[in-house]
Scaffold this motif. Structure first.
Motif, PDB file in Angstrom:
ATOM      1  N   PRO A  62     -28.164  49.539  -0.189  1.00  0.00           N
ATOM      2  CA  PRO A  62     -26.965  49.289  -0.997  1.00  0.00           C
ATOM      3  C   PRO A  62     -26.652  50.377  -2.010  1.00  0.00           C
ATOM      4  O   PRO A  62     -25.511  50.474  -2.473  1.00  0.00           O
ATOM      5  CB  PRO A  62     -27.287  47.968  -1.701  1.00  0.00           C
ATOM      6  CG  PRO A  62     -28.777  47.849  -1.665  1.00  0.00           C
ATOM      7  CD  PRO A  62     -29.188  48.489  -0.385  1.00  0.00           C
ATOM      8  N   TYR A  63     -27.629  51.208  -2.377  1.00  0.00           N
ATOM      9  CA  TYR A  63     -27.391  52.241  -3.388  1.00  0.00           C
ATOM     10  C   TYR A  63     -27.174  53.617  -2.798  1.00  0.00           C
ATOM     11  O   TYR A  63     -26.359  54.380  -3.303  1.00  0.00           O
ATOM     12  CB  TYR A  63     -28.550  52.293  -4.389  1.00  0.00           C
ATOM     13  CG  TYR A  63     -28.736  51.021  -5.161  1.00  0.00           C
ATOM     14  CD1 TYR A  63     -27.654  50.180  -5.410  1.00  0.00           C
ATOM     15  CD2 TYR A  63     -29.980  50.630  -5.640  1.00  0.00           C
ATOM     16  CE1 TYR A  63     -27.807  48.994  -6.110  1.00  0.00           C
ATOM     17  CE2 TYR A  63     -30.145  49.454  -6.348  1.00  0.00           C
ATOM     18  CZ  TYR A  63     -29.053  48.633  -6.574  1.00  0.00           C
ATOM     19  OH  TYR A  63     -29.211  47.465  -7.263  1.00  0.00           O
ATOM     20  N   PHE A  64     -27.886  53.965  -1.747  1.00  0.00           N
ATOM     21  CA  PHE A  64     -27.704  55.311  -1.207  1.00  0.00           C
ATOM     22  C   PHE A  64     -27.237  55.347   0.237  1.00  0.00           C
ATOM     23  O   PHE A  64     -27.219  56.397   0.859  1.00  0.00           O
ATOM     24  CB  PHE A  64     -28.938  56.198  -1.410  1.00  0.00           C
ATOM     25  CG  PHE A  64     -30.267  55.574  -1.075  1.00  0.00           C
ATOM     26  CD1 PHE A  64     -30.640  55.323   0.226  1.00  0.00           C
ATOM     27  CD2 PHE A  64     -31.163  55.281  -2.093  1.00  0.00           C
ATOM     28  CE1 PHE A  64     -31.873  54.786   0.527  1.00  0.00           C
ATOM     29  CE2 PHE A  64     -32.401  54.732  -1.808  1.00  0.00           C
ATOM     30  CZ  PHE A  64     -32.763  54.487  -0.489  1.00  0.00           C
ATOM     31  N   GLY A  65     -26.810  54.227   0.790  1.00  0.00           N
ATOM     32  CA  GLY A  65     -26.138  54.235   2.080  1.00  0.00           C
ATOM     33  C   GLY A  65     -27.057  54.284   3.279  1.00  0.00           C
ATOM     34  O   GLY A  65     -28.243  53.980   3.214  1.00  0.00           O
ATOM     35  N   LEU A 117     -18.792  67.896  -2.377  1.00  0.00           N
ATOM     36  CA  LEU A 117     -19.139  66.727  -3.182  1.00  0.00           C
ATOM     37  C   LEU A 117     -18.660  65.457  -2.483  1.00  0.00           C
ATOM     38  O   LEU A 117     -17.826  65.505  -1.583  1.00  0.00           O
ATOM     39  CB  LEU A 117     -18.512  66.859  -4.565  1.00  0.00           C
ATOM     40  CG  LEU A 117     -18.906  68.091  -5.369  1.00  0.00           C
ATOM     41  CD1 LEU A 117     -18.202  68.097  -6.724  1.00  0.00           C
ATOM     42  CD2 LEU A 117     -20.417  68.176  -5.537  1.00  0.00           C
ATOM     43  N   PRO A 118     -19.167  64.292  -2.902  1.00  0.00           N
ATOM     44  CA  PRO A 118     -18.794  63.053  -2.218  1.00  0.00           C
ATOM     45  C   PRO A 118     -17.305  62.825  -2.065  1.00  0.00           C
ATOM     46  O   PRO A 118     -16.830  62.479  -0.979  1.00  0.00           O
ATOM     47  CB  PRO A 118     -19.440  61.974  -3.095  1.00  0.00           C
ATOM     48  CG  PRO A 118     -20.644  62.639  -3.670  1.00  0.00           C
ATOM     49  CD  PRO A 118     -20.223  64.054  -3.910  1.00  0.00           C
ATOM     50  N   CYS A 119     -16.515  63.041  -3.131  1.00  0.00           N
ATOM     51  CA  CYS A 119     -15.068  62.803  -3.030  1.00  0.00           C
ATOM     52  C   CYS A 119     -14.424  63.747  -2.021  1.00  0.00           C
ATOM     53  O   CYS A 119     -13.474  63.377  -1.318  1.00  0.00           O
ATOM     54  CB  CYS A 119     -14.409  62.936  -4.401  1.00  0.00           C
ATOM     55  SG  CYS A 119     -14.727  64.505  -5.241  1.00  0.00           S
ATOM     56  N   GLN A 120     -14.944  64.976  -1.935  1.00  0.00           N
ATOM     57  CA  GLN A 120     -14.436  65.929  -0.955  1.00  0.00           C
ATOM     58  C   GLN A 120     -14.827  65.521   0.459  1.00  0.00           C
ATOM     59  O   GLN A 120     -14.029  65.626   1.402  1.00  0.00           O
ATOM     60  CB  GLN A 120     -14.962  67.326  -1.294  1.00  0.00           C
ATOM     61  CG  GLN A 120     -14.463  67.831  -2.640  1.00  0.00           C
ATOM     62  CD  GLN A 120     -15.314  68.929  -3.253  1.00  0.00           C
ATOM     63  OE1 GLN A 120     -16.354  69.316  -2.709  1.00  0.00           O
ATOM     64  NE2 GLN A 120     -14.879  69.444  -4.404  1.00  0.00           N
ATOM     65  N   VAL A 121     -16.053  65.022   0.605  1.00  0.00           N
ATOM     66  CA  VAL A 121     -16.519  64.546   1.911  1.00  0.00           C
ATOM     67  C   VAL A 121     -15.732  63.305   2.334  1.00  0.00           C
ATOM     68  O   VAL A 121     -15.405  63.140   3.520  1.00  0.00           O
ATOM     69  CB  VAL A 121     -18.035  64.251   1.871  1.00  0.00           C
ATOM     70  CG1 VAL A 121     -18.496  63.567   3.158  1.00  0.00           C
ATOM     71  CG2 VAL A 121     -18.818  65.547   1.656  1.00  0.00           C
ATOM     72  N   CYS A 146     -24.239  63.821  -6.277  1.00  0.00           N
ATOM     73  CA  CYS A 146     -23.317  64.183  -7.358  1.00  0.00           C
ATOM     74  C   CYS A 146     -23.234  63.061  -8.373  1.00  0.00           C
ATOM     75  O   CYS A 146     -23.072  61.890  -7.999  1.00  0.00           O
ATOM     76  CB  CYS A 146     -21.930  64.475  -6.791  1.00  0.00           C
ATOM     77  SG  CYS A 146     -20.706  64.898  -8.051  1.00  0.00           S
ATOM     78  N   GLY A 147     -23.343  63.414  -9.650  1.00  0.00           N
ATOM     79  CA  GLY A 147     -23.172  62.443 -10.715  1.00  0.00           C
ATOM     80  C   GLY A 147     -21.779  62.515 -11.310  1.00  0.00           C
ATOM     81  O   GLY A 147     -21.107  61.514 -11.495  1.00  0.00           O
ATOM     82  N   LEU A 148     -21.306  63.753 -11.562  1.00  0.00           N
ATOM     83  CA  LEU A 148     -19.987  63.945 -12.180  1.00  0.00           C
ATOM     84  C   LEU A 148     -19.648  65.423 -12.138  1.00  0.00           C
ATOM     85  O   LEU A 148     -20.458  66.256 -11.728  1.00  0.00           O
ATOM     86  CB  LEU A 148     -20.003  63.451 -13.627  1.00  0.00           C
ATOM     87  CG  LEU A 148     -21.163  63.950 -14.513  1.00  0.00           C
ATOM     88  CD1 LEU A 148     -20.830  65.282 -15.170  1.00  0.00           C
ATOM     89  CD2 LEU A 148     -21.492  62.926 -15.586  1.00  0.00           C
ATOM     90  N   CYS A 172     -16.112  56.638  -9.636  1.00  0.00           N
ATOM     91  CA  CYS A 172     -16.665  56.990  -8.321  1.00  0.00           C
ATOM     92  C   CYS A 172     -17.961  56.219  -8.120  1.00  0.00           C
ATOM     93  O   CYS A 172     -18.761  56.094  -9.043  1.00  0.00           O
ATOM     94  CB  CYS A 172     -16.935  58.487  -8.246  1.00  0.00           C
ATOM     95  SG  CYS A 172     -17.812  58.979  -6.733  1.00  0.00           S
ATOM     96  N   ILE A 173     -18.188  55.703  -6.918  1.00  0.00           N
ATOM     97  CA  ILE A 173     -19.385  54.887  -6.668  1.00  0.00           C
ATOM     98  C   ILE A 173     -20.381  55.567  -5.731  1.00  0.00           C
ATOM     99  O   ILE A 173     -21.349  54.940  -5.293  1.00  0.00           O
ATOM    100  CB  ILE A 173     -18.994  53.509  -6.096  1.00  0.00           C
ATOM    101  CG1 ILE A 173     -18.322  53.657  -4.725  1.00  0.00           C
ATOM    102  CG2 ILE A 173     -18.082  52.766  -7.063  1.00  0.00           C
ATOM    103  CD1 ILE A 173     -18.141  52.348  -3.986  1.00  0.00           C
ATOM    104  N   ASP A 174     -20.153  56.833  -5.432  1.00  0.00           N
ATOM    105  CA  ASP A 174     -20.996  57.533  -4.459  1.00  0.00           C
ATOM    106  C   ASP A 174     -21.870  58.564  -5.166  1.00  0.00           C
ATOM    107  O   ASP A 174     -21.397  59.627  -5.572  1.00  0.00           O
ATOM    108  CB  ASP A 174     -20.107  58.203  -3.412  1.00  0.00           C
ATOM    109  CG  ASP A 174     -20.883  58.718  -2.205  1.00  0.00           C
ATOM    110  OD1 ASP A 174     -22.123  58.803  -2.282  1.00  0.00           O
ATOM    111  OD2 ASP A 174     -20.247  59.041  -1.193  1.00  0.00           O
TER     112      ASP A 174
END
Length: 436
Positions: A83-86, A183-187, A212-214, A282-284
């Motif tokens: 649930p936390y890292f997929g 980064l996650p949002c880019q992916v 990625c944290g921020l 962001c949650i990723d």
């Protein structure tokens, strides 16, 4: 019912844009980024056709990112899901066997090693990476690396907002197979385009990407310079965020020859003042839709050794095949890792993004939709803690406080911040870990 063009403008206007760069890359010159050393927001220069607006909305990672649908598309329901890292198939501690690459990497050189290994075996012909601009050395620059030297030139993390997906036209025209680093949002945007069968991403064979944290706005660099009495960022000759022995130092070299440097953990004082606000919803953390995800192994047992160690997750079948072969050939060295250890290493960020982000989203009129339910493990104390943190952040971002911080030496502020962070983590440990 909003049109696709209206949806895009809605994302830009209401704090949802991730700055992934896909809209600019796909816009055929009809959109551009304004103020690259400021907020870096897309701007529509010409009226977009319905077809083009539909493509841009398909690519947008700002508002609609359907996590269950992407998980099914990328992994087909295969692998272990946490649930936390997929989803993952392999979970390890790893580091590059090449000491030079390991030393130059931001963590343990695993991503650089993988890219070089794939290139030298002709399994790919290029890699989408993020280096620093030669003309403007204060800004990161995405490009397609085709050699070992180019990959190494892009080693280490860059903690500045950078729209990597502006490169989509080059990626579409590239002659060969690509590995993508982002980064996650880019992916998220890349996977959405792949799911739609868009031609801009058909050359991407696999995604090997960091945790990625921020991300920080460029104002963080200006603030750092002001604390050292420097006024003009254009006098920067070299900027690094993880220079030297792991975990590295933020290091700025000026054209005058002066060098300003802070340990990474001390330089983190810049985060509350200059972080991109969209990162707070962001949650990723662990780049959940990459084929291979790589993050720092934050644990005393590894931090005390120095040199750099990484958490590595092979998520897809293709990612596992790459990692297995690299291990067999001795390109990377690995150590065992349990799920519990992996969660503990990034427990602060998992709590922040897998619980805190959901609380923050509830308070917002405009928020991203991940097609996920509100977590059941968020109790009253955790909500109060989040409210307290939000108040602290508002106070820190007032003009008076930011001005005072800029006027103080960064070394003093960094040490003070780090000491307070250690104290704060200790007194809030039980609240943030309860039910995690």
């Amino acid at each position: 019912m909003m049109t696709d063009l209206q949806k895009i403008q809605h994302v830009i206007d209401h704090g949802l844009c991730t700055r992934c760069g896909s809209c600019i890359g796909l816009s055929q010159g009809q959109m551009r980024f304004t103020d690259r050393i400021g907020t870096i927001l897309p701007q529509i220069e010409q009226k977009l056709s319905d077809t083009l607006a539909r493509d841009l909305w398909t690519a947008c990672s700002g508002e609609e990112v359907n996590f269950p649908a992407l998980n099914q598309f990328v992994f087909g329901g295969k692998g272990i899901h946490h649930p936390y890292f997929g989803t993952y198939r392999n979970l390890l501690i790893a580091f590059s066997s090449d000491p030079t690459i390991r030393r130059r990497g931001g963590s343990a050189g695993v991503i650089s090693t993988a890219l070089i290994w794939l290139l030298e075996r002709n399994m790919i012909q290029g890699a989408v990476v993020l280096g620093m601009s030669a003309k403007e050395p204060w800004l990161p620059r995405p490009f397609i690396a085709t050699t070992r030297e180019e990959v190494l030139s892009a080693a280490q993390s860059k903690y500045l907002v950078t729209p990597v997906n502006e490169l989509l036209p080059e990626m579409e025209q590239f002659n060969g197979t690509l590995t993508y680093v982002g980064l996650p949002c880019q992916v998220h945007s890349i996977r959405k385009l792949q799911m739609a069968g868009h031609p801009s991403v058909k050359k991407i064979g696999c995604i090997i990407a960091p945790y990625c944290g921020l991300n920080l706005h460029f104002s963080s660099i200006r603030s750092f310079l002001r604390s050292h009495g420097e006024k003009d960022y254009r006098e920067i000759a070299d900027l690094q965020f993880r220079h030297g022995e792991w975990p590295g130092n933020m290091r700025v070299e000026m054209k005058s020859g002066r060098v300003y440097q802070l340990p990474k953990f001390h330089a983190n004082y810049l985060i509350p003042f200059h972080m991109m606000d969209r990162c707070r919803v962001c949650i990723d953390v662990a780049n959940e839709f990459a084929d291979i995800s790589v993050g720092d192994a934050w644990a005393p047992v590894y931090e005390e050794r120095g040199k750099g160690f990484s958490i590595v997750m092979a998520r897809s079948k293709a990612g596992k095949a790459i990692l297995d072969q690299m291990i067999d050939e001795g390109v990377v060295e690995v150590l065992p890792l349990t799920e519990q250890e992996a969660v503990k290493m990034h427990s602060h960020m998992y709590d922040n993004k897998k619980r805190g982000a959901f609380i923050r989203m509830k308070r917002r009129k405009f928020r991203p939709d991940y097609n996920l339910s509100f977590p059941s493990n968020i109790n009253f104390k955790r909500r109060v803690f989040e409210f307290t943190m939000s108040v602290i952040l508002v106070i820190l971002r007032t003009r008076l406080v930011t001005w005072v911080v800029d006027m103080l030496p960064s070394g003093f502020v960094g040490k003070t911040f780090n000491s307070f962070k250690v104290f704060w983590k200790r007194i809030t440990f039980s609240v943030k870990r309860e039910d995690l």
